[in-house]
Design an enzyme around this catalytic site. Structure first.
Site, mmCIF file in Angstrom:
data_model
loop_
_atom_site.group_PDB
_atom_site.id
_atom_site.type_symbol
_atom_site.label_atom_id
_atom_site.label_comp_id
_atom_site.label_asym_id
_atom_site.label_seq_id
_atom_site.Cartn_x
_atom_site.Cartn_y
_atom_site.Cartn_z
ATOM 1 N N PHE A 280 0.028 18.704 5.691
ATOM 2 C CA PHE A 280 0.261 16.891 4.930
ATOM 3 C C PHE A 280 0.888 16.275 4.750
ATOM 4 C CE2 PHE A 280 1.752 21.355 2.280
ATOM 5 C CZ PHE A 280 0.686 20.913 1.014
ATOM 6 N N TYR B 165 -7.609 3.877 5.374
ATOM 7 C CA TYR B 165 -6.932 5.045 5.047
ATOM 8 C C TYR B 165 -7.591 6.434 4.315
ATOM 9 C CZ TYR B 165 -4.931 8.499 1.718
ATOM 10 O OH TYR B 165 -4.338 9.813 0.943
ATOM 11 N N ASP C 152 -8.018 -1.115 -3.918
ATOM 12 C CA ASP C 152 -8.591 -0.166 -4.606
ATOM 13 C C ASP C 152 -9.681 0.255 -5.627
ATOM 14 O OD1 ASP C 152 -6.031 0.367 -4.947
ATOM 15 O OD2 ASP C 152 -4.777 -1.454 -6.052
HETATM 16 N N1 UDP Z 1 -0.498 0.103 -9.627
HETATM 17 C C1 UDP Z 1 -0.529 -1.274 -9.928
HETATM 18 N N2 UDP Z 1 1.330 -1.214 -9.735
HETATM 19 C C2 UDP Z 1 2.515 -0.751 -9.351
HETATM 20 C C3 UDP Z 1 1.488 0.541 -8.521
HETATM 21 C C4 UDP Z 1 0.064 0.328 -8.660
HETATM 22 O O1 UDP Z 1 -0.372 -1.738 -11.295
HETATM 23 O O2 UDP Z 1 3.517 -1.390 -9.160
HETATM 24 C C5 UDP Z 1 -2.031 0.335 -9.696
HETATM 25 C C6 UDP Z 1 -3.176 0.118 -8.347
HETATM 26 O O3 UDP Z 1 -3.320 -0.849 -7.998
HETATM 27 C C7 UDP Z 1 -3.617 1.488 -8.858
HETATM 28 C C8 UDP Z 1 -3.634 2.231 -9.349
HETATM 29 O O4 UDP Z 1 -2.046 1.955 -10.460
HETATM 30 O O5 UDP Z 1 -5.289 0.824 -9.940
HETATM 31 C C9 UDP Z 1 -2.605 3.773 -8.879
HETATM 32 O O6 UDP Z 1 -1.819 3.197 -7.926
HETATM 33 P P1 UDP Z 1 -1.085 4.134 -6.954
HETATM 34 O O7 UDP Z 1 -0.561 3.497 -5.545
HETATM 35 O O8 UDP Z 1 -0.355 5.287 -7.951
HETATM 36 O O9 UDP Z 1 -2.026 5.208 -6.325
HETATM 37 P P2 UDP Z 1 -3.542 5.007 -5.553
HETATM 38 O O10 UDP Z 1 -4.057 5.094 -6.401
HETATM 39 O O11 UDP Z 1 -3.683 3.659 -4.785
HETATM 40 O O12 UDP Z 1 -3.365 6.306 -4.710
#
Ligand code: UDP
Length: 327
Positions: free
Chosen positions: A77, A145, A283
């Site tokens: 992990f 990543y 994203d």
């Molecule tokens: N996101 C957001 N506000 C936050 C954190 C995340 O709008 O405070 C959005 C982010 O841009 C993505 C989604 O929520 O579209 C999920 O983000 P997260 O970081 O939880 O997980 P990821 O999909 O990046 O692994």
């Protein structure tokens, strides 16, 4: 029922690792956790597990720890896992996720480990041609990543072919939720659900939405949220000999950022103001799993597929641990 195994868990002090360790112990396995505590917390390691504090960059220490654990399986992990950070510091991601991870693969081969279980990610796909996403979609990551995890997936294929190290790689969608004992505490929190829940916890005035101009019904990004206990159960099923290859882990349901915020309002019973911010680099607009392969080939049955239940367990953990872990 799978025979009891000695399992070596890297990153077992982190969010997903800590819950997998708890579930492995509940299933009767012997667990050694290896973690450098850069992201993890000592108090997130189940007291029934052995603990070695160390860094995967230290090849000799890794080998020694895998040998001392008499490991039959390795669950890997430990990694850096933030899309946004990887866009500003790619070197960290390639060095830690690929370079240091290789030390663990070498140790696994040298110590005769039978099964290597890897935490991969849906970020290896990049923006998909179609959703729900099956495992055979082309992998074109759009951030370092995802690229670093894809590179490790490729190393696994070669190590299996050339060293007979059987592997299973799980491409996680968005891990969320908690058990009674273990939950999500990042020292710098970037994830959506814990950040949104900070508002009803009284720790933030408002949450932030990164991007409202995506080509999705409400303009915000869509993700597939999966409960960490379900994620952990898949890893335990994956320990069985002969279970190998790549598996998505998600529920097949997509929720937008706005829908997640609404769910957090419903579960907490409090209004959660949100401010609209620009898009976060790296994203993809929509990531939703097709998880039939894990269901059919591993016999995986998610217990908490509904977002309400996932958020409810997260909320319960944050209420009980408003400041997360003490360390
Ligand atoms: N996101 C957001 N506000 C936050 C954190 C995340 O709008 O405070 C959005 C982010 O841009 C993505 C989604 O929520 O579209 C999920 O983000 P997260 O970081 O939880 O997980 P990821 O999909 O990046 O692994």
């Amino acid at each position: 029922m799978l025979a009891r195994m000695n399992v070596f868990v890297t990153g077992g002090a982190g969010y997903i690792g800590s819950v997998c360790v708890e579930e492995l112990l509940n299933a009767g396995h012997e667990v050694t956790v290896f973690d450098n505590l850069s992201e993890g917390h000592r108090s997130a390691v189940d007291a029934r597990a052995k603990f070695v504090q160390g860094c995967l960059s230290d090849a000799a220490l890794v080998k020694q720890a895998v040998r001392a654990a008499n490991a039959e399986a390795v669950l890997h992990f430990a990694a850096n896992a933030l899309v946004g950070e990887s866009m500003t510091n790619p070197s960290k991601y390639f060095r830690n996720n690929v370079g240091s991870g290789l030390n663990l693969l070498d140790a696994a081969v040298e110590c005769g480990v039978r099964k290597f279980v890897f935490s991969s990610t849906c970020a290896t796909y990049g923006p998909p041609d179609r959703v729900p996403m099956t495992e055979d979609l082309p992998q074109r990551p759009i951030n370092p990543y995802g690229e670093s995890k894809l590179m490790f997936e490729k190393m696994l294929l070669w190590f299996e072919q050339l060293h007979k190290l059987e592997f299973i790689a799980f491409r996680y969608f968005n891990a969320a939720g908690a058990t009674q004992n273990f939950g999500e505490h990042h020292r710098i929190e970037t994830h959506l659900i814990p950040n949104v829940l900070k508002v009803p916890l009284g720790q933030s005035k408002q949450c932030e939405i990164y991007g409202t101009d995506y080509a999705t019904p409400d303009g915000t990004c869509i993700r597939d949220y999966i409960h960490i206990v379900d994620l952990a159960q898949a890893h335990i099923l994956g320990l069985a000999p002969g279970k190998r290859g790549f598996f998505n882990l998600g529920n097949g349901d997509g929720y937008s950022v706005r829908q997640v915020i609404e769910t957090c309002e419903k579960i907490s019973g409090k209004r959660i103001p949100a401010v609209e911010k620009p898009r976060r680099p790296g994203d993809p607009p929509k990531l939703v799993a097709a998880a039939a392969k894990a269901v059919n080939e591993l016999g995986w049955k998610p217990k908490f597929p509904k977002l309400d239940d996932i958020v409810a367990t997260a909320w319960a953990w944050h209420l009980a641990h408003p400041n997360g872990y003490p360390d």
